[in-house]
Every structure is written in C-alpha cells, then in structure tokens.
Design a protein around this motif. Structure first.
Motif, PDB file in Angstrom:
ATOM      1  N   GLU A  48      -4.284   9.459   6.690  1.00  0.00           N
ATOM      2  CA  GLU A  48      -3.078  10.099   6.948  1.00  0.00           C
ATOM      3  C   GLU A  48      -1.780   9.282   7.231  1.00  0.00           C
ATOM      4  O   GLU A  48      -0.944   9.629   6.981  1.00  0.00           O
ATOM      5  CB  GLU A  48      -3.233  11.233   8.022  1.00  0.00           C
ATOM      6  CG  GLU A  48      -2.366  11.932   8.432  1.00  0.00           C
ATOM      7  CD  GLU A  48      -1.763  12.902   7.537  1.00  0.00           C
ATOM      8  OE1 GLU A  48      -2.107  13.196   6.574  1.00  0.00           O
ATOM      9  OE2 GLU A  48      -0.519  13.458   8.019  1.00  0.00           O
ATOM     10  N   LEU A  49      -2.030   8.303   8.087  1.00  0.00           N
ATOM     11  CA  LEU A  49      -1.252   7.350   8.667  1.00  0.00           C
ATOM     12  C   LEU A  49      -0.398   6.781   7.406  1.00  0.00           C
ATOM     13  O   LEU A  49       0.671   6.712   7.428  1.00  0.00           O
ATOM     14  CB  LEU A  49      -1.470   6.570   9.427  1.00  0.00           C
ATOM     15  CG  LEU A  49      -0.638   5.598  10.407  1.00  0.00           C
ATOM     16  CD1 LEU A  49       0.353   6.413  10.969  1.00  0.00           C
ATOM     17  CD2 LEU A  49      -1.227   4.697  11.511  1.00  0.00           C
ATOM     18  N   GLU A  50      -1.494   6.365   6.491  1.00  0.00           N
ATOM     19  CA  GLU A  50      -0.690   5.451   5.231  1.00  0.00           C
ATOM     20  C   GLU A  50      -0.070   6.506   4.682  1.00  0.00           C
ATOM     21  O   GLU A  50       1.196   6.092   4.121  1.00  0.00           O
ATOM     22  CB  GLU A  50      -1.901   4.832   4.569  1.00  0.00           C
ATOM     23  CG  GLU A  50      -1.509   4.028   3.559  1.00  0.00           C
ATOM     24  CD  GLU A  50      -2.668   3.595   2.299  1.00  0.00           C
ATOM     25  OE1 GLU A  50      -3.484   2.924   2.961  1.00  0.00           O
ATOM     26  OE2 GLU A  50      -2.578   4.107   1.382  1.00  0.00           O
ATOM     27  N   ALA A  51      -0.415   7.759   4.373  1.00  0.00           N
ATOM     28  CA  ALA A  51       0.366   8.730   3.931  1.00  0.00           C
ATOM     29  C   ALA A  51       1.806   9.025   4.111  1.00  0.00           C
ATOM     30  O   ALA A  51       2.762   9.175   3.323  1.00  0.00           O
ATOM     31  CB  ALA A  51      -0.201  10.141   3.560  1.00  0.00           C
ATOM     32  N   LEU A 109       0.789  -1.326  -0.012  1.00  0.00           N
ATOM     33  CA  LEU A 109      -0.020  -0.075  -0.162  1.00  0.00           C
ATOM     34  C   LEU A 109       0.931   1.091  -0.024  1.00  0.00           C
ATOM     35  O   LEU A 109       0.394   2.285  -0.498  1.00  0.00           O
ATOM     36  CB  LEU A 109      -0.756   0.131   1.251  1.00  0.00           C
ATOM     37  CG  LEU A 109      -2.267  -1.131   1.249  1.00  0.00           C
ATOM     38  CD1 LEU A 109      -2.797  -1.017   2.458  1.00  0.00           C
ATOM     39  CD2 LEU A 109      -3.054  -0.553   0.167  1.00  0.00           C
ATOM     40  N   MET A 110       2.045   1.204   0.562  1.00  0.00           N
ATOM     41  CA  MET A 110       2.886   2.468   0.562  1.00  0.00           C
ATOM     42  C   MET A 110       3.698   2.513  -0.829  1.00  0.00           C
ATOM     43  O   MET A 110       4.458   3.597  -0.875  1.00  0.00           O
ATOM     44  CB  MET A 110       4.092   2.063   1.606  1.00  0.00           C
ATOM     45  CG  MET A 110       3.608   2.072   3.113  1.00  0.00           C
ATOM     46  SD  MET A 110       4.724   0.867   4.228  1.00  0.00           S
ATOM     47  CE  MET A 110       6.214   1.883   4.159  1.00  0.00           C
ATOM     48  N   ALA A 111       3.123   1.901  -1.750  1.00  0.00           N
ATOM     49  CA  ALA A 111       3.846   2.185  -3.133  1.00  0.00           C
ATOM     50  C   ALA A 111       3.461   3.648  -3.678  1.00  0.00           C
ATOM     51  O   ALA A 111       2.265   4.080  -3.123  1.00  0.00           O
ATOM     52  CB  ALA A 111       3.500   1.129  -4.195  1.00  0.00           C
ATOM     53  N   SER A 112       4.202   4.428  -4.204  1.00  0.00           N
ATOM     54  CA  SER A 112       4.042   5.684  -4.915  1.00  0.00           C
ATOM     55  C   SER A 112       3.832   5.557  -6.442  1.00  0.00           C
ATOM     56  O   SER A 112       5.021   4.850  -6.972  1.00  0.00           O
ATOM     57  CB  SER A 112       5.040   6.783  -4.577  1.00  0.00           C
ATOM     58  OG  SER A 112       5.362   6.830  -3.214  1.00  0.00           O
ATOM     59  N   PRO A 113       2.867   5.742  -6.962  1.00  0.00           N
ATOM     60  CA  PRO A 113       1.818   6.209  -6.703  1.00  0.00           C
ATOM     61  C   PRO A 113       0.723   5.374  -5.909  1.00  0.00           C
ATOM     62  O   PRO A 113       0.908   3.969  -6.250  1.00  0.00           O
ATOM     63  CB  PRO A 113       1.057   6.843  -7.845  1.00  0.00           C
ATOM     64  CG  PRO A 113       1.513   6.282  -8.985  1.00  0.00           C
ATOM     65  CD  PRO A 113       2.862   5.782  -8.623  1.00  0.00           C
TER      66      PRO A 113
END
Lengths: 204, 161
Positions: B16-19, A156-160
């Motif tokens: 927000e935490l995930e961001a 999930l932390m992937a960008s984008p």
C-alpha cells in the motif's frame, strides 16, 4: 507483474514497421525509463537527452533484438548506462527557457462551489488538507532518502509497476536482493514519514 | 516496526505504501508530454535497410591510457559493422559539438549527421576523413550513404553527446 501487453508480439509488429505497436511500447514502458532517469536525479536537458537517446536506440535495434521478451530489461539497461555516462560528462547548463518546457502542470482539482460552504464541504476541505499534508510529508520523506534506497524506490514507483527482473536490470542489482532491500527502504521511509508527521503536529 | 505511537493511518502494508508512492510520482513527476512525443517520433528515424554499426568503444566508459594521454574535452567513439567502422571524436565548442571522424576502410562518402536540430550533411574525403560543426548536443547518429549500388548504407548506434 507489469500489465498486459505481450512484448514478443508488440516488438515483432514494431519491427515490421507498425507505428501503433511502437506507440504501445512507448506508452507501456516510458514510465520505467523515466523512473530510472529520476532515480539518478537527472532533469531538464540531461533527462531529455537520456530519454530520447534510449528510445532512438530501441527504434534502431527493434528488428535486431535477440530476445523480445526482455525488451523492458533492455530499455532499462540502456537508460541506466546513459544516465551514468551523462553524470560522468557533467551536467549541461540548462537555460530557464529550456526548463519551462519541463514544468508539470498540476491537475485541476475541480471547481470551487460558489454557494455557502456547508458543514459537509468544510469537513471535506479539511480532509483534503490533511491528505495533501500527508502526501507532502511522504514525498519529502522519500526525497530525503539517500543513495540506493531512493534509487530503488524511485524505480519501483514507475507506472505500470515494473517486474523485479526489470528493476534488477535498471539498477544492476541481483534480482534476489530487491525484495529485502525494498522492505528495508520502505521501513526507513516510514520512519522518516512518522518523524515529519510528528513534527507537523508539535506545537511551534 | 514496533513503535506503538504511530498514526493509525500510517499503519499500512508495504504494498500500500509503495502504491501511494507510485501515485505521488504520477502526480508530481509524470513523464513530460514533449518527451513522450519525442519517443513516439523516434520511430520515424528508423532505417531498417541500412546496416547498423554497433558502439564498440566509448572513451568515457572504456577509457585507457592511450586516450587519457590526449586529455582535454574530447570524447571518442568507435562503431563497427563487420569490416566497416567509423571512429568519431567529439569536442564541445560552446553550446555546440564539433565532430571529427574517420571511415574505415577509407573512402569518400556522403555522411549525414542526424541530431536533434535535424540533419547536417558533410562528406568524407578519399582518406575517409570528415568533420562537422554546429551539431546540437543530445542524441546523435551518423549515416554513411552507399557509394555503390552493391553496398548498403551504414548507420551508427545513437549516442548522447
């Protein structure tokens, strides 16, 4: 959810030999492929093998892909399978020479002023120190997560940000279970973070 | 989350935490630049005129009793396109890989082994057998050059060895 490119158009252009379109695909989806690799904790030569094999595979398949709208899920699936196979074979020994090419250079934070520090500058420095400490605690809490939680959050932390459908392909999970699992895992992460922040504040 | 003693700054939503995690991953674990370059480069290896032989068997994934009997370090792959196929046995020889292969239907052919170190060329004999040493570990794909004007070349899916 993923930002703005039209996969159907870009895939079809790349299939026709358009190198710019290929670069667009690499720019847009490398983050997800890399996140899958890191979700499985591969690094060094193993990570490089999986990453490169995944993109070589796509380059050869690009004109043969049946459903260009699903190119991201296709990439994520190939990356996952390659990771699992790499883990099965056993890690390659990585020489320090190889590793050095994978070091990430930390971003430069700006130059230090050579004048006397003002109160404002001191406060700003203190704020920056606190932010850095919180970031370190958050990263540490993330790294300490086990199994599925760490895998899911890392993808999930992937960008984008990837769509849940692509995350499902990357982890071979039912798409409907991603939302609830994410909520549970972020809850665990919060607990780990709070523990670390309390630990830092405790008198030693 | 009902614990009331939490730090104010950490009472943030899931998004927000995930961001924040995403930003941390971008700062600490970005895609290495040389891998991005390699991915861009992958396009130059494309061979759209050749027929693609898909991976149909990998002993690591599809291992059955027959291959288990062989034991040892080999990994077997089969690639197929229509009536044509390539079987490949890969063994680890120190830092290198040794490839032994079989082209079906058997025929002599020039075989180009595309790998990270460049291209190793070898020949399949009239029985379709070929062998190559000193292939670099990592992604590899084989290309069988056409032996007659009516035939198309054949490339295999990339696999990591």
């Amino acid at each position: 959810m993923a930002a703005g490119i039209d996969p159907r158009r870009v895939v079809s252009a790349a299939a026709g030999g358009d190198e710019t379109a290929w670069r667009t695909l690499v720019g847009e989806y490398s983050g997800l492929v890399w996140s899958v690799i890191r979700a499985f904790r591969l690094d060094g030569a193993d990570a490089a093998d999986v990453f490169q094999t995944t993109w070589l595979r796509l380059a050869e398949h690009i004109s043969r892909i049946k459903d260009p709208d699903r190119v991201v899920a296709w990439l994520a699936t190939v990356a996952r399978r390659e990771c699992l196979q790499n883990i099965k074979v056993g890690r390659r020994t990585v020489s320090t020479g190889d590793m050095s090419t994978f070091e990430v250079v930390p971003p430069v934070r700006g130059l230090v002023a050579d004048e006397d520090p003002t109160a404002e500058a001191i406060l700003a420095a203190e704020q920056e120190r606190q932010d850095a400490a919180r970031s370190a605690a958050l990263w540490d809490a993330f790294e300490a997560l086990s199994g599925r939680c760490r895998e899911l959050l890392r993808v999930l932390m992937a960008s984008p940000p990837p769509s849940y459908a692509d995350v499902a392909a990357a982890l071979d999970m039912p798409v409907g279970s991603i939302g609830p699992t994410r909520a549970r895992c972020l809850g665990r992460l919060r607990a780990g973070l709070a523990e670390r922040i309390r630990g830092d504040l405790a008198p030693s | 989350m009902t614990g009331g003693e939490g730090d104010m700054r950490d009472e943030i939503g899931d998004d927000e935490l995930e961001a924040q995690l995403r930003q941390l991953a971008a700062d600490r674990e970005a895609v290495p630049a040389e891998l991005l370059a390699a991915a861009v480069d992958a396009f130059t290896w494309r061979d759209p005129d050749a027929e693609l032989a898909a991976l149909v068997f990998d002993s690591l994934v599809d291992q059955d009793a027959t291959t288990l009997v062989r034991g040892g370090q080999e990994r077997l792959f089969s690639f197929r396109a229509g009536q044509r196929s390539v079987d490949l046995e890969v063994t680890v020889t120190g830092a290198w890989r040794t490839l032994i292969g079989q082209v079906t239907p058997s025929r002599s052919a020039e075989v180009s082994i595309r790998h990270r170190g460049g291209i190793v060329s070898t020949y399949a004999d009239e029985l379709g057998r070929f062998r190559a040493e000193h292939v670099a570990p990592g992604p590899v794909s084989l290309r069988l050059n056409a032996s007659e004007p009516t035939e198309t070349g054949l490339i295999t899916d990339w696999v990591s060895i």
